[in-house]
Design a protein around this motif. Sequence first.
Motif, PDB file in Angstrom:
ATOM      1  N   SER A 151      33.090 -63.209 -11.853  1.00  0.00           N
ATOM      2  CA  SER A 151      33.256 -64.043 -10.655  1.00  0.00           C
ATOM      3  C   SER A 151      32.038 -64.945 -10.436  1.00  0.00           C
ATOM      4  CB  SER A 151      33.493 -63.165  -9.418  1.00  0.00           C
ATOM      5  OG  SER A 151      32.344 -62.388  -9.105  1.00  0.00           O
ATOM      6  N   THR A 193      31.635 -69.583 -10.739  1.00  0.00           N
ATOM      7  CA  THR A 193      31.109 -70.519  -9.744  1.00  0.00           C
ATOM      8  C   THR A 193      29.696 -71.025 -10.055  1.00  0.00           C
ATOM      9  OG1 THR A 193      30.364 -68.630  -8.388  1.00  0.00           O
ATOM     10  CG2 THR A 193      32.532 -69.566  -7.898  1.00  0.00           C
ATOM     11  N   HIS A 197      40.526 -70.262  -9.707  1.00  0.00           N
ATOM     12  CA  HIS A 197      39.630 -69.113  -9.785  1.00  0.00           C
ATOM     13  C   HIS A 197      40.261 -67.840  -9.227  1.00  0.00           C
ATOM     14  CE1 HIS A 197      35.654 -71.626 -10.137  1.00  0.00           C
ATOM     15  NE2 HIS A 197      36.448 -71.742 -11.180  1.00  0.00           N
ATOM     16  N   ALA A 222      28.709 -78.435  -8.046  1.00  0.00           N
ATOM     17  CA  ALA A 222      29.345 -77.159  -7.717  1.00  0.00           C
ATOM     18  C   ALA A 222      30.712 -77.077  -8.382  1.00  0.00           C
ATOM     19  CB  ALA A 222      29.488 -77.025  -6.201  1.00  0.00           C
ATOM     20  N   ARG A 223      31.152 -75.866  -8.701  1.00  0.00           N
ATOM     21  CA  ARG A 223      32.450 -75.682  -9.326  1.00  0.00           C
ATOM     22  C   ARG A 223      33.315 -74.767  -8.469  1.00  0.00           C
ATOM     23  NH1 ARG A 223      32.972 -73.177 -13.764  1.00  0.00           N
ATOM     24  NH2 ARG A 223      30.949 -72.198 -13.959  1.00  0.00           N
ATOM     25  N   THR A 224      34.481 -75.262  -8.085  1.00  0.00           N
ATOM     26  CA  THR A 224      35.419 -74.486  -7.288  1.00  0.00           C
ATOM     27  C   THR A 224      36.703 -74.187  -8.062  1.00  0.00           C
ATOM     28  OG1 THR A 224      36.333 -76.536  -6.345  1.00  0.00           O
ATOM     29  CG2 THR A 224      34.541 -75.459  -5.131  1.00  0.00           C
TER      30      THR A 224
END
Length: 212
Positions: free
Chosen positions: A169, A173, A148, A185-187
Amino acid sequence: MEKTKSFDISKQLFVQAFKLVKANAGAAGVDKESLEDFEINLKDNLYKLWNRMSSGSYFPPPVKAVPIPKKSGGERILGVPTVADRIAQMVIKLLFEPAAEQYFLSDSYGYRANKSALDAVGITRQRCWRYDWLVEYDIRGLFDNLDHSLLMKAVKRHTKNKWIILYISRWLTAPMQMPDGSLKARTKGVPQGGLCKALHNPPYAKKVVMPS
């Protein structure tokens, strides 16, 4: 009198974005709202979306995870945004894509304006008559593992628009809603579905068909 918004975003962009999203069709997201449902109160729905985005208060809802079987076995996860979120993404795409388009290679076909997989097949067919060799490669799990911070670095290189940077942004996420209803959750990585994948597909990540 309407209060001054944090970001100056044209309302007409949302009308244009809706028309493009409608032309692409697509299934409902986590809210189960279809394109037809959204269009019933189109004016109000587009105004609400514009109001939230121009005030900086828009946060994308979870992306619906839909398992898709692979021909080689196993499955991949397709991410399906809500209709409203697809329109919001399209608004950003309409402004951001022209800024980045000039940096793409001529032999880059994925997620390009006015280019398609059929164009790639066509040029490959032509070159098969000119070359007796080829190099084929793939990056396993590319979109599942994109960093990211590096993606945002690339985005900021191609635009100084604060609200474009802000919403990209946030999309990075936004959590995935799995088939059992749980949120993941996405990191890292971007969902393979909707418009986010195209927004975050930088020029250097494109597959070149063959050398000319």
